[in-house]
Structures are given as C-alpha cells and as structure tokens.
Design a protein around this motif. Sequence first.
Motif, PDB file in Angstrom:
ATOM      1  N   SER A 248      -6.229 -12.309  -3.586  1.00 54.59           N
ATOM      2  CA  SER A 248      -5.343 -11.254  -4.082  1.00 54.59           C
ATOM      3  C   SER A 248      -4.742 -10.466  -2.933  1.00 54.59           C
ATOM      4  N   SER A 249      -3.602  -9.844  -3.217  1.00 58.43           N
ATOM      5  CA  SER A 249      -2.952  -9.022  -2.208  1.00 58.43           C
ATOM      6  C   SER A 249      -3.583  -7.636  -2.175  1.00 58.43           C
ATOM      7  N   GLY A 250      -3.265  -6.901  -1.144  1.00 58.36           N
ATOM      8  CA  GLY A 250      -3.773  -5.543  -1.009  1.00 58.36           C
ATOM      9  C   GLY A 250      -5.164  -5.522  -0.418  1.00 58.36           C
ATOM     10  N   LEU A 251      -5.716  -4.312  -0.369  1.00 55.48           N
ATOM     11  CA  LEU A 251      -7.042  -4.100   0.207  1.00 55.48           C
ATOM     12  C   LEU A 251      -8.121  -4.062  -0.863  1.00 55.48           C
ATOM     13  N   GLY A 252      -7.707  -4.072  -2.084  1.00 51.46           N
ATOM     14  CA  GLY A 252      -8.572  -4.008  -3.243  1.00 51.46           C
ATOM     15  C   GLY A 252      -7.680  -3.781  -4.444  1.00 51.46           C
ATOM     16  N   THR A 253      -8.270  -3.463  -5.578  1.00 48.78           N
ATOM     17  CA  THR A 253      -7.477  -3.218  -6.780  1.00 48.78           C
ATOM     18  C   THR A 253      -8.053  -2.061  -7.579  1.00 48.78           C
ATOM     19  N   VAL A 254      -7.186  -1.453  -8.386  1.00 50.92           N
ATOM     20  CA  VAL A 254      -7.606  -0.532  -9.438  1.00 50.92           C
ATOM     21  C   VAL A 254      -6.954  -1.029 -10.719  1.00 50.92           C
ATOM     22  N   GLU A 255      -7.533  -0.651 -11.843  1.00 50.58           N
ATOM     23  CA  GLU A 255      -6.973  -1.088 -13.113  1.00 50.58           C
ATOM     24  C   GLU A 255      -6.486   0.129 -13.885  1.00 50.58           C
ATOM     25  N   TYR A 256      -5.272   0.008 -14.422  1.00 50.17           N
ATOM     26  CA  TYR A 256      -4.696   1.058 -15.265  1.00 50.17           C
ATOM     27  C   TYR A 256      -3.723   0.400 -16.237  1.00 50.17           C
TER      28      TYR A 256
ATOM     29  N   TYR B 213      -2.993  -0.374  -1.361  1.00 50.91           N
ATOM     30  CA  TYR B 213      -2.595  -0.383   0.046  1.00 50.91           C
ATOM     31  C   TYR B 213      -2.787   1.034   0.580  1.00 50.91           C
ATOM     32  N   THR B 214      -2.697   1.185   1.886  1.00 47.27           N
ATOM     33  CA  THR B 214      -2.676   2.509   2.480  1.00 47.27           C
ATOM     34  C   THR B 214      -1.949   2.455   3.815  1.00 47.27           C
ATOM     35  N   LEU B 215      -1.615   3.621   4.325  1.00 48.43           N
ATOM     36  CA  LEU B 215      -0.883   3.770   5.583  1.00 48.43           C
ATOM     37  C   LEU B 215      -1.712   4.565   6.571  1.00 48.43           C
TER      38      LEU B 215
ATOM     39  N   ALA C 223       0.903   6.842  11.541  1.00 48.56           N
ATOM     40  CA  ALA C 223       2.242   6.420  11.963  1.00 48.56           C
ATOM     41  C   ALA C 223       3.022   5.814  10.804  1.00 48.56           C
ATOM     42  N   LEU C 224       2.464   5.890   9.587  1.00 49.79           N
ATOM     43  CA  LEU C 224       3.048   5.351   8.358  1.00 49.79           C
ATOM     44  C   LEU C 224       3.226   3.829   8.421  1.00 49.79           C
ATOM     45  N   SER C 225       2.255   3.183   9.069  1.00 45.84           N
ATOM     46  CA  SER C 225       2.191   1.723   9.116  1.00 45.84           C
ATOM     47  C   SER C 225       1.029   1.269   8.245  1.00 45.84           C
ATOM     48  N   PRO C 226       1.137   0.096   7.624  1.00 50.32           N
ATOM     49  CA  PRO C 226       0.057  -0.396   6.762  1.00 50.32           C
ATOM     50  C   PRO C 226      -1.249  -0.595   7.533  1.00 50.32           C
ATOM     51  N   LEU C 227      -2.346  -0.306   6.855  1.00 53.68           N
ATOM     52  CA  LEU C 227      -3.681  -0.507   7.418  1.00 53.68           C
ATOM     53  C   LEU C 227      -4.338  -1.723   6.778  1.00 53.68           C
ATOM     54  N   ASN C 228      -5.347  -2.271   7.467  1.00 53.22           N
ATOM     55  CA  ASN C 228      -6.107  -3.399   6.940  1.00 53.22           C
ATOM     56  C   ASN C 228      -7.397  -2.977   6.251  1.00 53.22           C
ATOM     57  N   THR C 229      -7.736  -1.698   6.358  1.00 56.23           N
ATOM     58  CA  THR C 229      -8.916  -1.144   5.682  1.00 56.23           C
ATOM     59  C   THR C 229      -8.543   0.214   5.120  1.00 56.23           C
ATOM     60  N   ILE C 230      -9.329   0.683   4.186  1.00 58.48           N
ATOM     61  CA  ILE C 230      -9.075   1.993   3.586  1.00 58.48           C
ATOM     62  C   ILE C 230      -9.990   3.022   4.248  1.00 58.48           C
ATOM     63  N   PRO C 231      -9.418   3.996   4.967  1.00 57.45           N
ATOM     64  CA  PRO C 231     -10.235   5.020   5.617  1.00 57.45           C
ATOM     65  C   PRO C 231     -11.024   5.845   4.597  1.00 57.45           C
ATOM     66  N   GLU C 232     -12.144   6.339   5.039  1.00 61.10           N
ATOM     67  CA  GLU C 232     -13.037   7.102   4.171  1.00 61.10           C
ATOM     68  C   GLU C 232     -12.391   8.356   3.589  1.00 61.10           C
TER      69      GLU C 232
ATOM     70  N   MET D 207       7.033   0.210  -1.120  1.00 65.11           N
ATOM     71  CA  MET D 207       6.692  -1.198  -1.350  1.00 65.11           C
ATOM     72  C   MET D 207       7.166  -2.066  -0.184  1.00 65.11           C
ATOM     73  N   SER D 208       8.349  -1.799   0.320  1.00 67.53           N
ATOM     74  CA  SER D 208       8.863  -2.558   1.462  1.00 67.53           C
ATOM     75  C   SER D 208       8.015  -2.347   2.704  1.00 67.53           C
ATOM     76  N   THR D 209       7.390  -1.192   2.818  1.00 63.98           N
ATOM     77  CA  THR D 209       6.571  -0.876   3.981  1.00 63.98           C
ATOM     78  C   THR D 209       5.205  -1.524   3.917  1.00 63.98           C
ATOM     79  N   VAL D 210       4.549  -1.469   2.765  1.00 62.98           N
ATOM     80  CA  VAL D 210       3.141  -1.910   2.701  1.00 62.98           C
ATOM     81  C   VAL D 210       2.935  -3.331   2.217  1.00 62.98           C
ATOM     82  N   MET D 211       3.854  -3.862   1.411  1.00 62.03           N
ATOM     83  CA  MET D 211       3.647  -5.185   0.835  1.00 62.03           C
ATOM     84  C   MET D 211       4.268  -6.269   1.712  1.00 62.03           C
ATOM     85  N   PRO D 212       3.568  -7.384   1.891  1.00 58.82           N
ATOM     86  CA  PRO D 212       4.177  -8.498   2.623  1.00 58.82           C
ATOM     87  C   PRO D 212       5.425  -8.970   1.904  1.00 58.82           C
TER      88      PRO D 212
END
Length: 148
Positions: free
Chosen positions: A41-49, A57-59, A62-71, A138-143
């Motif tokens: 799956s894409s992203g760093l994880g998922t939530v359901e709604y 995703y997160t930034l 510097a407003l660049s995508p991260l590979n992990t979600i900071p605490e 979306m253009s910033t964080v999604m491949p």
Amino acid sequence: MLANTYANLTIDGHSILLAQTDILHIELASNIRPHTQESGSSGLGTVEYGHTVWPVYTLDAALSPLNTIPEQRRLVACINHTEQQLALACDTVTTLQVDTESIIEELPDIMRGQNSPIEELLYNNGNLHFISSAGALMSTVMPPEEQE
C-alpha cells in the motif's frame, strides 16, 4: 472586507491553511495502522473513515515528504480532492478565520520551490501562514503514479 475560514494544519511550527471544505475528517494519529511489508500500500500507514481506507503521509519542516511519522504528529486530517483521498499527519489542527485582504497572492519567485505545496501566504496577527490546497498537497506527498 470578506472573511474566509480555513483549517489550520500545524507541522513542525509551520501553519498550513486549507479550505475547510477540503477536510472531511480529523482522526487521532494513534489510530494509524502501519503497513506490513507485504501490503504494497501507499503512504506510511492508513486510517479508515467513511468505509474508505486513507493513505497517511506527512511532511517535515521543509515541507518535504517524510518516510516515517514523527512522534509529535498527534492528528491526521483526511483530505479529499476529485475522487482522491489522502490523510496528512499533523501536530495540531485548528480553525482560523481571516480577512482576505491579508492574503499575499503573488509569491516571490524564490518561494516557488519545485513540488512546494505553498500557493499563497497569509500574514495574520504576527504569524505567517502558508495557504495550500488539497491538490497541491497531493502533488507534494504522493508519488506521481498514485496521482490521477
């Protein structure tokens, strides 16, 4: 004087404003389900709604995508844009009402970075806010292959 109400997403001290109508739901970051290596799956994880699985995703500062979600990311904003969804992990989410005369619509060229989600600036009550949109985020964080 016209007033606009924005969702104010704070990430590493930066205030990112989105139209309130772009935010469909706010979720606790503790509800993020991490991906397994097999999920693909894409992203760093998922939530359901709303019977939909939202990739998270997160930034960084510097407003660049991260590979992990900071605490410090406590909340997740579920953002919808033309049949596409993403969830953005944020430190806080509040509401901000501003008068449109404070908005700086023309960004200086130096601020128009490649893949930057910043579309306009707002200086309000001594604070600088970045105005963005669901599409720009979306253009910033999604491949590119995940964008429609």
